[in-house]
Write a protein that holds these residues in place. Structure first.
Motif, PDB file in Angstrom:
ATOM      1  N   ASN A   1       0.772  -1.218  -0.008  1.00 36.98           N
ATOM      2  CA  ASN A   1      -0.011   0.080   0.130  1.00 36.98           C
ATOM      3  C   ASN A   1       1.012   1.267  -0.045  1.00 36.98           C
TER       4      ASN A   1
ATOM      5  N   GLU B   1       0.340   4.044  -1.558  1.00 33.79           N
ATOM      6  CA  GLU B   1      -0.295   5.246  -1.848  1.00 33.79           C
ATOM      7  C   GLU B   1      -0.713   5.903  -0.502  1.00 33.79           C
ATOM      8  N   GLU B   2      -0.606   5.096   0.680  1.00 38.28           N
ATOM      9  CA  GLU B   2      -1.008   5.969   1.959  1.00 38.28           C
ATOM     10  C   GLU B   2       0.246   5.925   2.698  1.00 38.28           C
TER      11      GLU B   2
ATOM     12  N   LYS C   1       2.738   9.343  -2.773  1.00 41.42           N
ATOM     13  CA  LYS C   1       2.114  10.545  -2.830  1.00 41.42           C
ATOM     14  C   LYS C   1       3.399  11.632  -2.865  1.00 41.42           C
TER      15      LYS C   1
ATOM     16  N   LYS D   1       2.550   7.609   8.527  1.00 37.67           N
ATOM     17  CA  LYS D   1       2.464   6.198   8.246  1.00 37.67           C
ATOM     18  C   LYS D   1       3.909   5.670   7.579  1.00 37.67           C
TER      19      LYS D   1
END
Length: 474
Positions: A42, A44-45, A68, A126
Motif C-alpha cells: 500500500n 499510496e497511503e 504521494k 504512516k
C-alpha cells in the motif's frame, strides 16, 4: 569482501542481475517481477517508505508513480557498487532527481539510524518498511541491525511524544502567560560563540556526589552549564554556574531554581517553562521546541531558535553545547541510571531518593565498569539520544566524566579531575561572552490579540489555527 556481480540479459530483453550466484532480479522479466512485488504494498497511503535493497532500480516506477507527492522514500542499498551500476545503466531514471528519494549505500547503511539525528517525521506519519528478497538473503545480519536501530528511534520518539501528551497543555498556557518575557534574548545568539572552549554540562545524577568538588575553582577556565536539577547541589558546594538550562513546563520543575537563582548566572530557558522559573532569573536566553505558538510569534517579529529536547533537559543541554561550538564537552552527573541505588545527587528538591533494589523489577544496564545498574526505559532512550548525537558531531570531543552510570559509547571515559586538568588550562572570560550576546528587544501584544481573534472565529483563514490544532492533537 568483493562480490561476484553479473548482469545477464533476461528473456524479456531487460538487464537482470546476479550477486554471488543469487538472482537479484528475475532472469525472465525483471520489470514484471517488480510490478507484482510492489502491487502487494500500500504505497499510496505511506508517508515514509524505507526500502532495503535497490539493485538495478526496477522498483523506481512503482515508487515514483504511486507514492504521494509529500512522501519521503529512503533507499538502503548495502552494495555501493550496485547503486553505481544502476546509475550508469539507467541514467535517465527520474528517481535520481526526484526530491522525495534519498539513497544510502555502503557503510552508511549500517550507521544511518545510530550515527545520524532522528528521522524527521510527524507522530501521525504512516511508515512502510519494504525488503527486497534478494537483499535480505545477501545481508540478513545487516538488515536485522538496521531494523533494531530503527526500532530504537521509534521508541525514543514514543518517549518524547509521551512528554508532549503529558505537558502539551501546560506548555501552551505557560507560553501565553510568559509573554512578558518575549523581549528576552534569543538562545541562538550564543551559537558558535564558544568555539574550541571547554564546556561542562553538570547534571544531578547520583554520581555527582562523588566528584562535584572537582568543579570548585574551574569557572575561570571552563563554561559551567548546569541543568536545572543540578543548581542546588552546586550552590551547596559553593559553585555558581555561568548558566542554568531548564525546559520542563511543570511547576514542580521550576522549584529546582525558584528563589535560589544567582544574579550572576544566566538562565537558558524554553519559553514554556513555569513563570516562577522565568521570574527567578535576572537575565534570560530563550529557546523554543518548534511547537505552536512558536510560528505565530515568529510571524509577529520575535522568533526563537529551537533546541532539540527529547523528554529530558539534559538533551537540550547537549544540543546547546553542540551548537555553541564548544569542545571538549564534558559530562558529569550524567548517569542515566540509579547508580548506587540512588535516583539523584544529594541536595536536590527530591531529598534522599534511594531505590529499593530488593524489590526492583525494572531494567538493568551495564555501567562503565560492566556491572548491572538499575535504570528505566526512558533513561535508556535519553542515553541513546546522547550517543546518536555525539556520533553525528565528529568535530567535537566528548568526555564522560560522570564516574558512574551507563553512558559507555560515544565519549571518552575519564575521571572528572583528569578531564578538567587536560582540557581546562587557559583562562576564559565566559561571563563577558554571555553578556555581549544578551540583546533584548521590544515586543507587541499584537500576536496574542491575533490568536484570540482566531480562536473566537473572527479570523477564519489564519495558518496559526492549524498549528493550534496540531498542538491540541498532541
Amino acid at each position: 569482501m568483493p562480490r561476484t556481480i553479473q548482469i545477464p540479459t533476461s528473456r524479456s530483453g531487460s538487464p537482470s542481475l546476479t550477486v554471488d550466484g543469487i538472482s537479484y532480479h528475475s532472469p525472465y522479466d525483471p520489470i514484471r517481477e517488480s510490478l507484482r512485488f510492489f502491487n502487494g504494498l500500500n504505497l499510496e497511503e505511506a508517508d515514509i517508505i524505507l526500502q532495503f535493497g535497490w539493485g538495478l532500480g526496477y522498483g523506481s516506477e512503482s515508487l515514483r508513480t504511486r507514492c504521494k507527492p509529500s512522501a519521503r522514500i529512503l533507499i538502503f542499498e548495502p552494495e555501493g557498487e550496485l547503486l553505481d551500476l544502476a546509475r550508469n545503466r539507467f541514467r535517465d531514471d527520474p528517481a535520481w532527481k526526484d526530491p522525495r528519494f534519498q539513497f544510502v549505500s555502503g557503510d552508511q547503511v549500517c550507521r544511518f539510524f545510530s550515527h545520524n539525528p532522528p528521522l524527521a517525521c510527524q507522530e501521525t506519519d504512516k511508515i512502510l518498511w519494504v525488503e527486497w528478497p534478494a537483499a535480505v538473503q545477501l545481508h540478513k545480519a545487516l538488515l536485522e541491525d538496521l531494523k533494531k536501530s530503527f526500532r530504537t528511534q521509534l521508541r525514543d520518539r514514543a518517549a518524547n511524544l509521551l512528554t508532549h501528551f503529558q505537558n502539551g497543555r501546560t506548555y501552551f498556557e505557560n507560553v501565553v502567560r510568559n509573554f512578558e518575557y518575549q523581549g528576552d534574548a534569543d538562545a541562538g545568539h550564543l551559537f558558535g560563540k564558544f568555539k574550541g572552549m571547554p564546556l561542562a554540562i553538570v547534571s544531578a545524577g547520583p554520581s555527582l556526589d562523588r566528584n562535584i568538588r572537582e568543579l570548585q575553582g574551574i569557572k575561570g577556565r571552563c563554561f559551567l552549564l548546569a541543568v536545572d536539577t543540578a543548581l542546588r547541589p552546586l550552590l551547596e558546594t559553593g559553585i555558581v554556574p555561568h548558566a542554568v538550562i531548564i525546559a520542563d513546563p511543570q511547576e514542580l520543575n521550576a522549584k529546582h531554581i525558584a528563589g535560589i537563582m544567582p544574579k550572576e548566572s544566566f538562565l537558558i530557558a524554553e519559553q514554556g517553562v513555569h513563570f516562577s522559573a522565568m521570574k527567578s532569573a535576572a537575565r534570560r536566553f530563550l529557546f523554543n521546541l518548534g511547537l505552536f505558538p512558536d510560528s505565530l510569534f515568529a510571524r509577529f517579529g520575535f522568533p526563537r531558535t529551537p533546541l532539540n529536547v527529547w523528554g529530558s533537559v539534559a538533551t537540550a543541554a547537549l544540543d546547546f553545547a553542540c551548537h555553541s561550538g564548544a569542545s571538549p564537552v564534558i559530562f558529569t552527573g550524567q548517569d542515566f541510571a540509579y547508580s548506587w541505588n540512588q535516583k539523584y545527587a544529594s541536595h536536590t528538591i527530591f531529598g534522599d531518593s534511594f531505590l529499593d533494589s530488593a524489590h526492583w523489577t525494572g531494567m538493568l544496564e551495564k555501567d562503565i565498569w560492566g556491572q548491572n545498574t538499575p535504570t528505566t526505559e526512558n533513561l535508556v532512550a535519553y542515553r541513546d539520544f546522547f550517543v546518536r548525537r555525539m556520533k553525528s558531531e565528529r568535530q567535537v570531543r566528548f568526555i564522560n566524566a560522570t564516574e558512574g552510570g551507563i553512558l559507555t559509547e560515544g565519549a571518552e571515559v575519564l575521571s572528572l579531575r583528569d578531564a578538567l586538568q587536560q582540557s581546562c588550562r587557559t583562562p576564559l572570560n565566559i561571563e563577558s561572552i554571555l553578556e555581549s550576546c544578551h540583546h533584548t528587544h521590544p515586543t507587541t501584544p499584537a500576536a496574542l490579540n491575533h490568536l484570540e481573534r482566531v480562536l473566537r472565529r473572527e479570523i477564519v483563514d489564519s495558518a496559526c489555527l492549524e498549528g493550534f490544532f496540531a498542538l491540541v492533537a498532541k
